[in-house]
Design a protein around this motif. Sequence first.
Motif, mmCIF file in Angstrom:
data_model
loop_
_atom_site.group_PDB
_atom_site.id
_atom_site.type_symbol
_atom_site.label_atom_id
_atom_site.label_comp_id
_atom_site.label_asym_id
_atom_site.label_seq_id
_atom_site.Cartn_x
_atom_site.Cartn_y
_atom_site.Cartn_z
ATOM 1 N N THR A 66 0.889 -1.190 -0.155
ATOM 2 C CA THR A 66 0.115 -0.114 -0.121
ATOM 3 C C THR A 66 0.639 1.263 -0.142
ATOM 4 O O THR A 66 0.322 2.219 -0.226
ATOM 5 C CB THR A 66 -1.034 0.143 1.127
ATOM 6 O OG1 THR A 66 -0.035 0.104 2.634
ATOM 7 C CG2 THR A 66 -1.913 -1.025 1.185
ATOM 8 N N TYR A 94 -9.013 -3.994 11.524
ATOM 9 C CA TYR A 94 -9.122 -2.613 11.635
ATOM 10 C C TYR A 94 -7.696 -1.999 10.992
ATOM 11 O O TYR A 94 -8.052 -0.840 10.073
ATOM 12 C CB TYR A 94 -9.389 -2.144 12.808
ATOM 13 C CG TYR A 94 -9.387 -0.601 12.921
ATOM 14 C CD1 TYR A 94 -10.575 0.046 12.725
ATOM 15 C CD2 TYR A 94 -8.197 0.245 13.408
ATOM 16 C CE1 TYR A 94 -10.660 1.566 12.431
ATOM 17 C CE2 TYR A 94 -8.356 1.684 13.443
ATOM 18 C CZ TYR A 94 -9.557 2.399 13.037
ATOM 19 O OH TYR A 94 -9.682 3.514 13.241
ATOM 20 N N LEU A 101 -7.625 -2.523 7.176
ATOM 21 C CA LEU A 101 -8.370 -1.612 6.476
ATOM 22 C C LEU A 101 -8.156 -0.192 6.271
ATOM 23 O O LEU A 101 -8.188 0.533 5.205
ATOM 24 C CB LEU A 101 -10.005 -1.933 7.187
ATOM 25 C CG LEU A 101 -10.569 -3.203 6.878
ATOM 26 C CD1 LEU A 101 -12.029 -3.351 7.664
ATOM 27 C CD2 LEU A 101 -10.879 -3.421 5.592
ATOM 28 N N THR A 102 -7.714 0.196 7.342
ATOM 29 C CA THR A 102 -7.309 1.559 7.639
ATOM 30 C C THR A 102 -5.905 1.821 6.621
ATOM 31 O O THR A 102 -5.608 2.724 5.830
ATOM 32 C CB THR A 102 -7.060 2.149 8.897
ATOM 33 O OG1 THR A 102 -6.056 1.219 9.638
ATOM 34 C CG2 THR A 102 -8.302 2.099 9.809
ATOM 35 N N TYR A 130 -7.078 1.802 3.173
ATOM 36 C CA TYR A 130 -8.058 2.957 2.664
ATOM 37 C C TYR A 130 -7.195 4.024 1.933
ATOM 38 O O TYR A 130 -6.216 4.655 2.521
ATOM 39 C CB TYR A 130 -8.727 3.705 3.905
ATOM 40 C CG TYR A 130 -9.666 4.843 3.583
ATOM 41 C CD1 TYR A 130 -10.776 4.701 2.960
ATOM 42 C CD2 TYR A 130 -9.206 5.964 4.222
ATOM 43 C CE1 TYR A 130 -11.689 5.791 2.785
ATOM 44 C CE2 TYR A 130 -10.114 7.249 3.937
ATOM 45 C CZ TYR A 130 -11.131 6.934 3.231
ATOM 46 O OH TYR A 130 -11.957 8.046 2.970
ATOM 47 N N GLN A 131 -7.676 4.612 0.760
ATOM 48 C CA GLN A 131 -6.854 5.592 0.079
ATOM 49 C C GLN A 131 -5.491 5.344 -0.136
ATOM 50 O O GLN A 131 -4.590 6.212 -0.198
ATOM 51 C CB GLN A 131 -7.369 6.820 0.561
ATOM 52 C CG GLN A 131 -8.670 7.431 0.763
ATOM 53 C CD GLN A 131 -8.991 8.923 1.261
ATOM 54 O OE1 GLN A 131 -7.938 9.278 1.927
ATOM 55 N NE2 GLN A 131 -9.858 9.499 0.692
ATOM 56 N N SER A 132 -5.111 4.051 -0.485
ATOM 57 C CA SER A 132 -3.516 3.501 -0.491
ATOM 58 C C SER A 132 -3.235 3.660 -1.849
ATOM 59 O O SER A 132 -2.238 3.539 -2.148
ATOM 60 C CB SER A 132 -3.381 2.238 0.295
ATOM 61 O OG SER A 132 -3.876 1.200 -0.554
#
Length: 502
Positions: free
Chosen positions: A266, A326, A329-330, A333-335
């Motif tokens: 990512t 969690y 997923l974070t 996100y937007q990776s």
Amino acid sequence: MASLTLYPEEERLRGGERVAFNWYMISAAILLVLMMTFGVTMRMAQARWIGVPPDWFYKLLSMHGAGMVGTMGMVTMGVMWYFLRKYVRLHLWAFVANYVLFLIGALCIIASIFLGNYGGLWTFLYPLPTSSMGLWTPGAAALFMLGYLFIGVGALLFYFDAAAAIIKVHGNLGRALGLQWLFGGTIDSDHPKTVVASTMVIIANSIGIIAGAVVLVMGLVNIYFPQVTLDALLAKNLIYWFGHMYINATIYMGVIVVYALLPRYTQKPYPISRPFLWSWAVSTVFVIVVFPHHLLMDFAQPRWLSIMGQVVSWGAGFPVFLVTVYGALTNLYQSNIRWNLPSRLMILAMFGWAAGIVPAILDGTIRNNLVMHNTQWVPGHFHFYLLIGVLPMCLALMFHVMGRRSDEQVPPNSTADNLIGLAMLLVGGLTLAFSFLRGGLDSVARRMDVHLDAWLGSDVAGAIGGSLVLLAMLYFAIRITAGLLRKPAAGGSGAGAADAAG
């Protein structure tokens, strides 16, 4: 951003390390194909596609259970070693000794089953090994137990070497777990997640293996000195204490792949946090004391143990799982992550782990356990998290390393990899897992070679799903063997890493 380089130089395998790693991963791939073949054969027999004599069914069931759990343990130890050696000095001899002792133990188990006709399943529950009704000799049962001891001794050598190396760097195992930051203080942002996870596994699984060694030695004594009788309930507690922690350790070793590799794909930091440390500290305790949920139906079991087993079951799976999912997923996100085979496998593993926990927690509740524990619900939940959770974690590392063996240093991402391998693993794995879970809902008894007509629907689905998984794993095994045996690429700077990671 140096730590986010796809192929950091300090992770490069050199000389004997590369040979040992190849032994682990290629052997695991081959053994997984073999063990899956046995599993599919049993599902086909239950679906009445083929005929398998009852004695052979239970030999295959014994080999499939012991072999699959042992193989998953071996390959996830390879995962732990691969990443942990970056942070502490591990001795290659301990890693190789674990592999050699595993092979010796595996040969003992294979000989006991296919030459000695042992069919008492992986649990070797007392007094079954010596009460075979003439189907196998006490010597065959003893050889099976001896095989377990070899595997356990090898694992302890590896864990003790890792523990000594961790203590040398961090002072003690508590500091390696990050216990000094649970209630305050500034967390060292460079404290490796790999060290935290490895320390938890060392503590918990060493206790489990020692418990297993105790009951194995007791069983061997009973075989050759029958006048020395055992307490059946004590033996069962020790066996399930050992078995539960050994298979759970595969998850906690395998998830190191996600912690170490996902941020590289990512290109986003995946920082350590206080909730992360708390989750691993709590899980260290929970995984040690949760095993009585396997014995909820044993009426002679002390009541407090059953209560502890149920209560801890409700919470044991959540801390590490929640903080990992969690965090993943974070991190996603937007990776703008570049989706290739290793990254897809890691996300599939998160799904498999998440979904596989649910039927496990349901079965760990006494009211459900009353009607489900001796049904196919149980193999349903552990096939779910092993096939779609732990296995993809290990495959992600294998294909990641294969990418380093290419001159471009780009992870594999062919159409065949994704359609023949990944898609068939997902569809087949889900079909097989849900066939078992459906069988559990229909009260299909587990460990039975012959099924009623009313159960054939889930049996046929299981045979189809298992066949798809086997074909996917056969494809993966061929790719992994060819890829890992490829000559390492020249240079070590990880050229092309940023582009490959997206």
